[in-house]
Design a protein around this motif. Structure first.
Motif: not given
Length: 462
Positions: A132-145, A173-188
């Protein structure tokens, strides 16, 4: 399909082998033995080094050619078997990957939060807040529709259990958010998706309305609406268009290969042919941006649009008429377009909202000031688009309101007025000033551009 493909080739190979066996049964066992010996040693035989002089007997020379042909057939069979073996290997690898990976696609429902969605997935609870914290850094989850797509990716571990390793949120159409597990943490990260651009060509014969005929020829709705807006400066769609008129349209289509989605770009070229008269438009980039020009390089956009809505029927013209409610003759200082309730109404030109609100018999009403000479008015609206208030700036073609039946009205329609120097004039008869014309270097570039487009169109027509 792969299963059929493999078995089909096996059937062909079996059929060939049976044919060969039957052929040599008729030739005799001697020929079969010779064939087998040559087949076993075919890799060591250099047929090119055989001297045909040694085959003095015509029957032996004939046999030589036959054996040469059969060796070629065996090589084809070997090659086919190799292809099938490779297909089996690929299929097994695909099956293995499918068994090792899975994707779960969900769509956000009403009342769901990102946290609730994550908790419903097979994700270790200790990772959820991190995601949640990682995703929020690049996308405001309050705007999830509602109906937002989210994809969850899982991979099998050594214990044959699926574990979460990635999620994706397609934003546009042209962009997406990727949140990926690297070791024991996540990168967005925000990822730009590869887009494939293709040009589509349609040659449409009009049998009823332009819009309906375009739909029959599979012209996308978005492109048809753009086409109608573009030609609304010069064409009265209710009176000018006739059966067997036609239009040619050339436009950009964008494919997002990853999600197999489609979007539509600009109309590159259009030609509306009305009773043999051609009205051609080209898109061209000037120092002020992209706009549309005729073949002489004159901007096709006018100061005001004649019809500020799509697909409407002119139900009452400008001039004296018997009022449908009052019952006596009265000057009708505008034109009425019958259209379904909620149909979008466009600003006829660039300008400033001078009035937006109820206005007596006009009901919900908008008036736009375009310059020192021209104003336009829109009456009996069902409602106003967001941001349409007094003093707001609007652009030509922007949605300002929606067709309704407020005020003194017998049914859903738009009452449209053009006011020139304080006097209401007939929109259908006014002479609209043309936009700017290209000159000098810009005109030269445009003529080269239009010539290139013509070449593409001629190629498509042929």
């Amino acid at each position: 399909m792969k299963f059929f493909y493999k078995n089909y080739h096996k059937f062909i190979i079996s059929f060939v082998l049976l044919g060969v066996a039957y052929h040599y049964f008729n030739l005799g066992t001697t020929n079969i033995n010779n064939f087998i010996e040559i087949s076993k040693s075919k890799k060591n035989i250099q047929l090119g080094n055989l001297k045909k002089e040694e085959w003095v007997n015509k029957n032996e020379e004939k046999q030589y050619k036959l054996l040469e042909k059969e060796i070629a057939n065996i090589e084809i069979i070997d090659e086919t078997l190799n292809i099938i073996e490779k297909d089996i290997e690929i299929d097994n690898e695909d099956k293995k990957n499918k068994d090792q990976n899975k994707i779960e696609k969900i769509f956000v429902e009403k009342g769901q939060t990102f946290s609730l969605i994550l908790n419903k997935q097979n994700i270790n609870k200790k990772y959820i807040q991190n995601i949640i914290n990682t995703t929020n850094k690049i996308f405001d989850l309050k705007k999830l529709k509602i109906d937002q797509e989210i994809n969850f990716y899982y991979t099998k571990n050594n214990e044959n259990e699926f574990f979460f390793n990635k999620l994706s949120i397609p934003l546009t159409f042209k962009t997406e958010i990727i949140v990926e597990k690297i070791d024991n943490s996540f990168v967005a990260k925000s990822v730009s998706l590869p887009i494939i651009t293709e040009k589509q060509f349609k040659n449409v014969i009009i049998t009823n309305s332009l819009y309906e005929s375009g739909q029959k020829f599979n012209v996308p709705n978005a492109i048809l609406i753009d086409l109608i807006r573009l030609y609304s400066f010069d064409v009265d769609f209710q009176r000018d268009i006739q059966k067997n008129d036609k239009f040619i349209i050339y436009y950009d289509t964008f494919y997002n290969e990853k999600r197999r989605e489609v979007a539509y770009g600009d109309i590159v070229y259009s030609n509306l042919i009305i009773q043999g008269k051609e009205i051609e438009y080209f898109i061209f980039e000037t120092s002020e941006g992209f706009d549309y020009f005729n073949k002489e390089g004159k901007n096709v956009r006018k100061a005001l649009m004649k019809t500020p809505l799509d697909g409407a029927r002119l139900s009452s013209g400008f001039g004296m008429r018997k009022h449908p409610i009052l019952g006596y003759d009265l000057m009708h200082k505008g034109v009425d377009f019958a259209a379904p309730k909620g149909t979008p109404v466009f600003a006829a030109g660039n300008g400033t909202i001078e009035f937006a609100g109820r206005n007596g018999n006009y009901g919900k009403y908008i008036r736009i000031r375009h310059n020192n000479s021209y104003k336009t008015a829109y009456a009996h609206l069902n409602g106003y688009n967001k941001g349409i208030v007094r003093g707001a700036r609007v652009k030509q073609g922007e949605i300002i309101g929606f067709v309704g039946s407020t005020g003194r009205s017998t049914g859903p329609h738009l009452h449209y007025e053009i006011i020139f120097e304080g006097k209401k004039i007939n929109p259908m008869k006014m002479k609209l000033p043309s936009g700017k014309s290209l000159k000098n270097e810009e005109l030269e570039k445009f003529l080269v551009h239009s010539s290139n487009v013509y070449s593409q169109i001629i190629e498509k027509l042929n």
